[in-house]
Design an enzyme around this catalytic site. Structure first.
Site, PDB file in Angstrom:
ATOM      1  CG  ASP A 124      15.757  30.723 -18.542  1.00 38.94           C
ATOM      2  OD1 ASP A 124      16.703  30.591 -18.956  1.00 38.94           O
ATOM      3  OD2 ASP A 124      15.445  31.939 -18.090  1.00 38.94           O
ATOM      4  CG  HIS A 144      24.141  24.657 -18.212  1.00 41.57           C
ATOM      5  ND1 HIS A 144      24.358  25.174 -16.996  1.00 41.57           N
ATOM      6  CD2 HIS A 144      24.878  23.830 -18.800  1.00 41.57           C
ATOM      7  CE1 HIS A 144      25.578  23.888 -16.516  1.00 41.57           C
ATOM      8  NE2 HIS A 144      25.836  23.947 -17.510  1.00 41.57           N
TER       9      HIS A 144
HETATM   10  C1  GDG Z   1      21.590  29.232 -18.861  1.00 41.93           C
HETATM   11  C2  GDG Z   1      19.924  29.070 -19.064  1.00 41.93           C
HETATM   12  C3  GDG Z   1      19.658  28.309 -16.420  1.00 41.93           C
HETATM   13  C4  GDG Z   1      23.442  38.504 -15.050  1.00 41.93           C
HETATM   14  N1  GDG Z   1      23.897  39.850 -15.675  1.00 41.93           N
HETATM   15  C5  GDG Z   1      24.800  39.802 -14.791  1.00 41.93           C
HETATM   16  C6  GDG Z   1      25.081  38.907 -14.037  1.00 41.93           C
HETATM   17  N2  GDG Z   1      24.238  37.854 -14.224  1.00 41.93           N
HETATM   18  C7  GDG Z   1      23.925  36.730 -14.163  1.00 41.93           C
HETATM   19  C8  GDG Z   1      22.814  36.478 -13.045  1.00 41.93           C
HETATM   20  C9  GDG Z   1      22.669  35.451 -13.261  1.00 41.93           C
HETATM   21  C10 GDG Z   1      23.259  34.345 -14.615  1.00 41.93           C
HETATM   22  O1  GDG Z   1      24.078  35.773 -14.700  1.00 41.93           O
HETATM   23  C11 GDG Z   1      22.494  34.019 -15.308  1.00 41.93           C
HETATM   24  O2  GDG Z   1      21.560  33.151 -15.473  1.00 41.93           O
HETATM   25  P1  GDG Z   1      20.390  32.559 -15.682  1.00 41.93           P
HETATM   26  O3  GDG Z   1      20.003  31.269 -15.626  1.00 41.93           O
HETATM   27  O4  GDG Z   1      19.532  33.875 -15.431  1.00 41.93           O
HETATM   28  O5  GDG Z   1      20.126  32.634 -17.173  1.00 41.93           O
HETATM   29  P2  GDG Z   1      21.513  32.025 -18.423  1.00 41.93           P
HETATM   30  O6  GDG Z   1      22.630  33.056 -18.780  1.00 41.93           O
HETATM   31  O7  GDG Z   1      20.600  32.007 -19.908  1.00 41.93           O
HETATM   32  O8  GDG Z   1      21.988  30.423 -18.370  1.00 41.93           O
HETATM   33  C12 GDG Z   1      19.988  29.390 -17.757  1.00 41.93           C
HETATM   34  C13 GDG Z   1      21.730  28.664 -16.402  1.00 41.93           C
HETATM   35  O9  GDG Z   1      22.232  29.247 -17.939  1.00 41.93           O
HETATM   36  C14 GDG Z   1      23.267  27.989 -15.663  1.00 41.93           C
HETATM   37  O10 GDG Z   1      21.971  26.325 -15.830  1.00 41.93           O
HETATM   38  O11 GDG Z   1      19.597  28.918 -15.096  1.00 41.93           O
HETATM   39  O12 GDG Z   1      18.293  28.097 -18.204  1.00 41.93           O
HETATM   40  O13 GDG Z   1      19.648  29.237 -20.244  1.00 41.93           O
HETATM   41  O14 GDG Z   1      23.750  34.320 -11.733  1.00 41.93           O
HETATM   42  O15 GDG Z   1      22.856  36.622 -11.968  1.00 41.93           O
HETATM   43  N3  GDG Z   1      25.893  38.890 -13.158  1.00 41.93           N
HETATM   44  C15 GDG Z   1      26.438  39.896 -12.760  1.00 41.93           C
HETATM   45  N4  GDG Z   1      26.450  41.261 -13.344  1.00 41.93           N
HETATM   46  C16 GDG Z   1      25.204  41.220 -14.769  1.00 41.93           C
HETATM   47  O16 GDG Z   1      24.899  42.083 -15.155  1.00 41.93           O
HETATM   48  N5  GDG Z   1      27.207  39.666 -11.629  1.00 41.93           N
END
Ligand code: GDG
Length: 482
Positions: free
Chosen positions: A389, A178
């Protein structure tokens, strides 16, 4: 996160252990354990990229999810929560420290994100990584039916494919990374680079977020393990003869339709309007939503916004809401980042606030999905500025929520999402002047240009959703010669 639609722990209702045709192995279970005041245990969905991505796939296909609960101590027995069959893997307090906080979060995470923060290499942490990967591999070997498909996830479990294959040559193994896979010059710093490459090569298919990541891994296979590659195929030598492993890009996505459905709900739209009202009906609302992580470029974003305010380039009443959900708070680099973010927020607000109306609204909290959707709807400009990212799902979530084809996305070119969302305002977050210009342009965009850009991004996110991602990965896994 405050929603609690989790179910009581109870015996799994699915097939008996050892009879699952589909097994997901991920470092975390998709739920958090909650102990009520009366001692009853319930499980509630936990936020995070992997969970957000895989939950709908698991529901659609059935199967079992193997993971860690997030707490030190023995594993909960097999249980069902939220309609999913789950099997816990236990981590001791020492393993949490050495494997999770150490090797995963303070060695691999910074190394794979281009050493934004210096990685630490400790042999004790590596030993813990090997031991914990062994536990996960054993659990997978025990759950998988003959000929099952096992899908292993992410950098915390890179040794599992090899360990599992050694016990169960009959199963088909997919691995998805990921986070980015770094260039060889960076990866080569890892003292255990050969073991990691060989661990991954136990899989039949290794998926990455972008072609660049897959290319980096192919090169690592040649350089660290001395193997031959042809196109996306790596030739691996097993005791019983050669085997081919495919390494390719499968950009992850979101459940776009489900999120859009939430954003269209009357109460969510009302909440979005209320948020704007509470902020004093700003001329423009800028939004950042990230785990509080040094890869996400939160400091660069705050600095750019602060300078724009100093220079008077944003006009009056352009407000920034920054959600920074708590993350890895026991790891030193994350504690230091939190202090730095909070210092900059205070400095900007100290300099520019009027009584009752600070320019930055900083929320070090987690929110339910409905509140996230309301924030996406309320925001005129979404700022996604990571320094590195793998994908970044937040960018895709913003696009999915903008069903009226308005709003603008400022997106770092160092995210996997930038390969797909090419109609965003793409920025190099290290270039503060360029970042500032992009923020000004996004804030003053004409409705016609916003629509043109948003429409094209929405098409991409609608057609390439998480179901498409999972189906393409699993189809490719089926086709790799076993
Ligand atoms: C890893 C990789 C890759 C965040 N705060 C809250 C919340 N979130 C949710 C967001 C989003 C997810 O968490 C974060 O996803 P990201 O992709 O932005 O980042 P990582 O956590 O670093 O994820 C990344 C991912 O894996 C998938 O393969 O895209 O590059 O680093 O969905 O909405 N959700 C809720 N409350 C929050 O306060 N409900």
């Amino acid at each position: 996160m405050s929603s609690t639609d989790g179910a009581e722990a109870g015996p799994a209702s699915g097939p008996a252990p050892g009879h699952h045709d589909f097994v997901v192995v991920a470092s975390r279970l998709p739920v958090d354990r909650v102990e009520e005041p009366d001692g009853a245990v319930s499980w509630r969905p936990s936020p995070g990229g992997l969970v957000t991505a895989l939950e709908p796939v698991m529901r659609a296909s059935g199967g079992v999810w193997i993971g860690w609960s997030g707490d030190a101590g023995p594993a909960p027995g097999p249980f069902e929560a939220n309609g999913l069959d789950l099997v816990g893997v236990g981590l001791s307090a020492d393993q949490v420290r050495d494997y999770y906080e150490g090797f995963c979060n303070a060695t691999l995470w910074p190394l794979y994100h281009d050493v934004i923060s210096p990685p630490e290499f400790h042999r004790r942490w590596w030993d813990a990584y090997v031991a914990v990967n062994r536990s996960f591999a054993a659990a997978a070997a025990a759950e998988a039916a003959p000929g099952a498909t096992v899908w292993v996830h992410d950098y915390q479990l890179q040794l599992v494919p090899r360990m599992l294959r050694d016990q169960r040559a009959d199963v088909r193994i997919g691995f998805f990374n990921h986070i980015p896979f770094p260039g060889y010059e960076i990866f080569a710093q890892l003292p255990w680079r050969r073991q990691v490459v060989q661990g991954l090569l136990g899989a039949d298919l290794i998926g990455f977020q972008s072609r660049a990541d897959a290319t980096n891994f192919l090169r690592a296979s040649r350089r660290a393990a001395g193997l031959q590659t042809k196109g996306h195929i790596i030739r691996v030598h097993e005791a019983d003869g050669p085997r081919e492993v495919l390494a390719a890009a499968f950009p992850i996505s979101i459940d776009s339709a489900a999120l859009e459905e939430i954003a269209r709900r009357e109460e969510v739209r009302k909440r979005a309007a209320d948020i704007r009202l509470a902020l004093g009906q700003p001329n423009a609302l800028l939004l950042g939503i990230d785990r509080l992580d040094y890869t996400k470029g939160i400091l660069h974003r705050l600095n750019a916004y602060g300078e724009l305010l100093n220079e008077g380039r944003l006009g009056p009443q352009v407000i920034l809401v920054q959600v920074a959900s708590p993350s890895r708070e026991r790891v030193e680099a994350y504690r230091a980042l939190r202090d730095e973010v909070e210092q900059i927020v205070s400095r900007i607000n100290g300099q520019h606030a009027e009584v009752g109306s600070p320019p930055v609204h900083y929320l070090h909290q987690s929110f339910p999905r409905e509140e996230m959707a309301a924030l996406y709807l309320a925001a005129d400009v979404m700022l996604v500025t990571p320094l590195r990212d793998g994908m970044n799902l937040v960018a895709k979530e913003y696009v999915a929520c903008r069903y009226e084809e308005d709003g603008a996305l400022v997106l770092s070119e160092f995210t996997g999402a930038a390969d797909e969302l090419t109609s965003a305002f793409l920025v190099n977050p290290h270039d503060i002047e360029g970042l500032k210009d992009a923020i000004v342009r996004a804030t003053t965009i004409s409705p016609a240009e916003a629509r043109r850009r948003m429409r094209s991004m929405r098409r991409q996110v609608r057609e390439h959703d998480v179901a498409y991602w999972a189906a393409s990965f699993l189809d490719a896994l089926k086709q790799v010669p076993g």
